[in-house]
Motif scaffolding. Sequence first.
Motif, PDB file in Angstrom:
ATOM      1  N   THR A   1       0.839  -1.204   0.000  1.00  0.00           N
ATOM      2  CA  THR A   1       0.000   0.000   0.000  1.00  0.00           C
ATOM      3  C   THR A   1       0.874   1.254   0.000  1.00  0.00           C
ATOM      4  O   THR A   1       0.513   2.268  -0.596  1.00  0.00           O
ATOM      5  CB  THR A   1      -0.928   0.003   1.226  1.00  0.00           C
ATOM      6  N   GLU A   2       2.036   1.179   0.666  1.00  0.00           N
ATOM      7  CA  GLU A   2       2.971   2.321   0.649  1.00  0.00           C
ATOM      8  C   GLU A   2       3.487   2.555  -0.768  1.00  0.00           C
ATOM      9  O   GLU A   2       3.611   3.703  -1.221  1.00  0.00           O
ATOM     10  CB  GLU A   2       4.127   2.043   1.608  1.00  0.00           C
ATOM     11  N   ALA A   3       3.808   1.447  -1.484  1.00  0.00           N
ATOM     12  CA  ALA A   3       4.286   1.578  -2.867  1.00  0.00           C
ATOM     13  C   ALA A   3       3.215   2.220  -3.748  1.00  0.00           C
ATOM     14  O   ALA A   3       3.521   3.047  -4.610  1.00  0.00           O
ATOM     15  CB  ALA A   3       4.669   0.204  -3.419  1.00  0.00           C
ATOM     16  N   LEU A   4       1.953   1.865  -3.524  1.00  0.00           N
ATOM     17  CA  LEU A   4       0.851   2.455  -4.305  1.00  0.00           C
ATOM     18  C   LEU A   4       0.683   3.942  -3.977  1.00  0.00           C
ATOM     19  O   LEU A   4       0.502   4.771  -4.878  1.00  0.00           O
ATOM     20  CB  LEU A   4      -0.447   1.698  -4.028  1.00  0.00           C
ATOM     21  N   ILE A   5       0.778   4.293  -2.680  1.00  0.00           N
ATOM     22  CA  ILE A   5       0.662   5.705  -2.285  1.00  0.00           C
ATOM     23  C   ILE A   5       1.758   6.534  -2.957  1.00  0.00           C
ATOM     24  O   ILE A   5       1.507   7.612  -3.495  1.00  0.00           O
ATOM     25  CB  ILE A   5       0.772   5.853  -0.752  1.00  0.00           C
ATOM     26  N   GLN A   6       3.009   6.009  -2.912  1.00  0.00           N
ATOM     27  CA  GLN A   6       4.116   6.754  -3.507  1.00  0.00           C
ATOM     28  C   GLN A   6       3.916   6.930  -5.009  1.00  0.00           C
ATOM     29  O   GLN A   6       4.201   8.002  -5.563  1.00  0.00           O
ATOM     30  CB  GLN A   6       5.444   6.049  -3.221  1.00  0.00           C
ATOM     31  N   ALA A   7       3.417   5.879  -5.693  1.00  0.00           N
ATOM     32  CA  ALA A   7       3.159   5.989  -7.128  1.00  0.00           C
ATOM     33  C   ALA A   7       2.092   7.053  -7.408  1.00  0.00           C
ATOM     34  O   ALA A   7       2.215   7.848  -8.347  1.00  0.00           O
ATOM     35  CB  ALA A   7       2.729   4.646  -7.692  1.00  0.00           C
ATOM     36  N   MET A   8       1.058   7.083  -6.570  1.00  0.00           N
ATOM     37  CA  MET A   8      -0.017   8.062  -6.772  1.00  0.00           C
ATOM     38  C   MET A   8       0.492   9.480  -6.546  1.00  0.00           C
ATOM     39  O   MET A   8       0.151  10.408  -7.285  1.00  0.00           O
ATOM     40  CB  MET A   8      -1.186   7.754  -5.833  1.00  0.00           C
ATOM     41  N   ARG A   9       1.338   9.669  -5.531  1.00  0.00           N
ATOM     42  CA  ARG A   9       1.827  11.013  -5.226  1.00  0.00           C
ATOM     43  C   ARG A   9       2.894  11.471  -6.226  1.00  0.00           C
ATOM     44  O   ARG A   9       3.091  12.667  -6.418  1.00  0.00           O
ATOM     45  CB  ARG A   9       2.328  11.071  -3.782  1.00  0.00           C
ATOM     46  N   LYS A  10       3.562  10.520  -6.889  1.00  0.00           N
ATOM     47  CA  LYS A  10       4.464  10.889  -7.983  1.00  0.00           C
ATOM     48  C   LYS A  10       3.682  11.427  -9.174  1.00  0.00           C
ATOM     49  O   LYS A  10       4.226  12.141 -10.014  1.00  0.00           O
ATOM     50  CB  LYS A  10       5.290   9.675  -8.426  1.00  0.00           C
ATOM     51  N   ALA A  11       2.407  11.047  -9.259  1.00  0.00           N
ATOM     52  CA  ALA A  11       1.569  11.456 -10.387  1.00  0.00           C
ATOM     53  C   ALA A  11       0.752  12.712 -10.086  1.00  0.00           C
ATOM     54  O   ALA A  11      -0.140  13.065 -10.851  1.00  0.00           O
ATOM     55  CB  ALA A  11       0.637  10.307 -10.781  1.00  0.00           C
ATOM     56  N   ILE A  12       1.038  13.369  -8.967  1.00  0.00           N
ATOM     57  CA  ILE A  12       0.348  14.625  -8.635  1.00  0.00           C
ATOM     58  C   ILE A  12       1.391  15.721  -8.556  1.00  0.00           C
ATOM     59  O   ILE A  12       2.315  15.669  -7.732  1.00  0.00           O
ATOM     60  CB  ILE A  12      -0.405  14.521  -7.284  1.00  0.00           C
ATOM     61  N   GLY A  13       1.288  16.699  -9.426  1.00  0.00           N
ATOM     62  CA  GLY A  13       2.274  17.772  -9.479  1.00  0.00           C
ATOM     63  C   GLY A  13       1.794  19.026  -8.779  1.00  0.00           C
ATOM     64  O   GLY A  13       0.597  19.245  -8.597  1.00  0.00           O
ATOM     65  N   VAL A  14       2.761  19.851  -8.390  1.00  0.00           N
ATOM     66  CA  VAL A  14       2.479  21.174  -7.834  1.00  0.00           C
ATOM     67  C   VAL A  14       3.262  22.170  -8.690  1.00  0.00           C
ATOM     68  O   VAL A  14       4.487  22.123  -8.731  1.00  0.00           O
ATOM     69  CB  VAL A  14       2.918  21.283  -6.358  1.00  0.00           C
ATOM     70  N   ARG A  15       2.547  23.035  -9.410  1.00  0.00           N
ATOM     71  CA  ARG A  15       3.196  24.045 -10.243  1.00  0.00           C
ATOM     72  C   ARG A  15       3.497  25.259  -9.369  1.00  0.00           C
ATOM     73  O   ARG A  15       2.593  25.948  -8.913  1.00  0.00           O
ATOM     74  CB  ARG A  15       2.303  24.420 -11.421  1.00  0.00           C
ATOM     75  N   ILE A  16       4.786  25.474  -9.124  1.00  0.00           N
ATOM     76  CA  ILE A  16       5.216  26.523  -8.192  1.00  0.00           C
ATOM     77  C   ILE A  16       5.776  27.710  -8.972  1.00  0.00           C
ATOM     78  O   ILE A  16       6.526  27.535  -9.934  1.00  0.00           O
ATOM     79  CB  ILE A  16       6.286  25.966  -7.222  1.00  0.00           C
ATOM     80  N   LYS A  17       5.425  28.907  -8.524  1.00  0.00           N
ATOM     81  CA  LYS A  17       5.926  30.136  -9.141  1.00  0.00           C
ATOM     82  C   LYS A  17       6.817  30.856  -8.134  1.00  0.00           C
ATOM     83  O   LYS A  17       6.380  31.169  -7.028  1.00  0.00           O
ATOM     84  CB  LYS A  17       4.764  31.038  -9.555  1.00  0.00           C
ATOM     85  N   GLU A  18       8.069  31.090  -8.524  1.00  0.00           N
ATOM     86  CA  GLU A  18       9.017  31.772  -7.657  1.00  0.00           C
ATOM     87  C   GLU A  18       9.857  32.747  -8.474  1.00  0.00           C
ATOM     88  O   GLU A  18      10.115  32.507  -9.652  1.00  0.00           O
ATOM     89  CB  GLU A  18       9.950  30.773  -6.971  1.00  0.00           C
TER      90      GLU A  18
END
Length: 450
Positions: free
Chosen positions: A109-126
């Motif tokens: 389940t940890e491996a699945l969570i990590q895969a899912m969070r790798k597929a969610i991006g955060v577009r950051i402006k700096e």
Amino acid sequence: MAVEIREIARKFERISAHSHIRGLGLDENLKAKDVADGLVGQKKAREAAGIIVRLIKEGKMAGRGILIAGPPGTGKTAIAVAISKELGKDIPFVHVSASEFYSSEMKKTEALIQAMRKAIGVRIKETRIVLEGEVVGLDYNMVPNPYNPTQKIPESATLTLATTDEQKTFSVSGRLALQFLYQGIEVGDVIVIDKETGRVAKVGRSKRAKRKFDIDDYDLVEVPRGRIEKEKEFTYVITLHDLDEANARRRGGIFSLFEPVSREIDNEIREAVDEQVKKWVEEGRAELVPGVLFIDETHLMDIELFAFMNRAMESEMAPIIILASNRGFARIRGTDIVSPHGIPLDLLDRLLIIATEPYSEDEIRTIIEIRAAESGIMLSKEALDKLTELGVKNSLRYTIQLLAPAHELAKLRNSRKVEPEDVERAASLFVDVGQSSEYLKKWEEKMLGM
């Protein structure tokens, strides 16, 4: 600034199985073209995928996923890649096989969570100090790879950047040089380098640079003006998993440096990351970018993973989940229940299902042409006919695999073009799965008869 260069690197090329795909190849009415954006055939599947892309962009896919079902070698992965391309250039795309969730290093389940969070991006402006300009010179200093002496990697590189007002030459580290190679950066590209982090972004192709192709997927951009080093609003996408790992290492102290990267991450850290991301979004400093998680060989997942995924799909921070299966009916792992595609019915009810069909002879021919062109391989008409014949008789995948060996055999003849004799010799040296299994079956019968 003069720098001694021991060896000039050739352009690094890694031609993957789906590197030629640019999108779904649909017109404005979501009708599939015969050949477009690197895709051939599969019109119904592509049109269905086009509708899904529209639903995703309109925010109407929450709590649902996609299943692509079809025989092996019918473009299931290609359609998943095309969906991610249609969603945007910086959309995270994660491709895993279900078997990868079963690791000795972490819970499934940890491996699945990590895969899912790798597929969610955060577009950051700096606003950061960057180096921006057109690449007018790029020379690599290559050395043998310490882990594989047969390969060479860049130890350093000499980079020359130019704007309309200035030109400078820089000596860059091997880490930056590797980024140039992996992103395919070459003379004529306009790039931006973050001085603090070393992150490299390819903006596009300079309008004044020599054009390689009349039609390509790069953007033509103006040469930057002013100084090369400047302050600029720097926009980039980082995944939730990257933020998780960064926070885990920060909390772990110096001893975390010696721990494996793939270790499990506490839920406490993830919750803190989620809160921070929400704060950035509310302040207008960041934007959430749901990506695509493509899970192949779905029937290998067990009932626990399916139940976990079912719940995760309802989360407000969930990627677009695309499953792929080539099984009609299979037993759900961890149970005695046989279900369509080996997936529990309660999860199937949440999925939009797309079917892919075997390719026709003409489609196989076109795909071979596209793959050959992508790999820089010239085929004679007779060689293309021979490869198409093998593709129909054996499989498309086997034929695509023969392209590189046939090209090497052509080069041994000092020919730039692959001829039928090169294809025939390659086919005699490399057998397909049917021939290999039949061959070993004869030996099996012989051994059992002793």
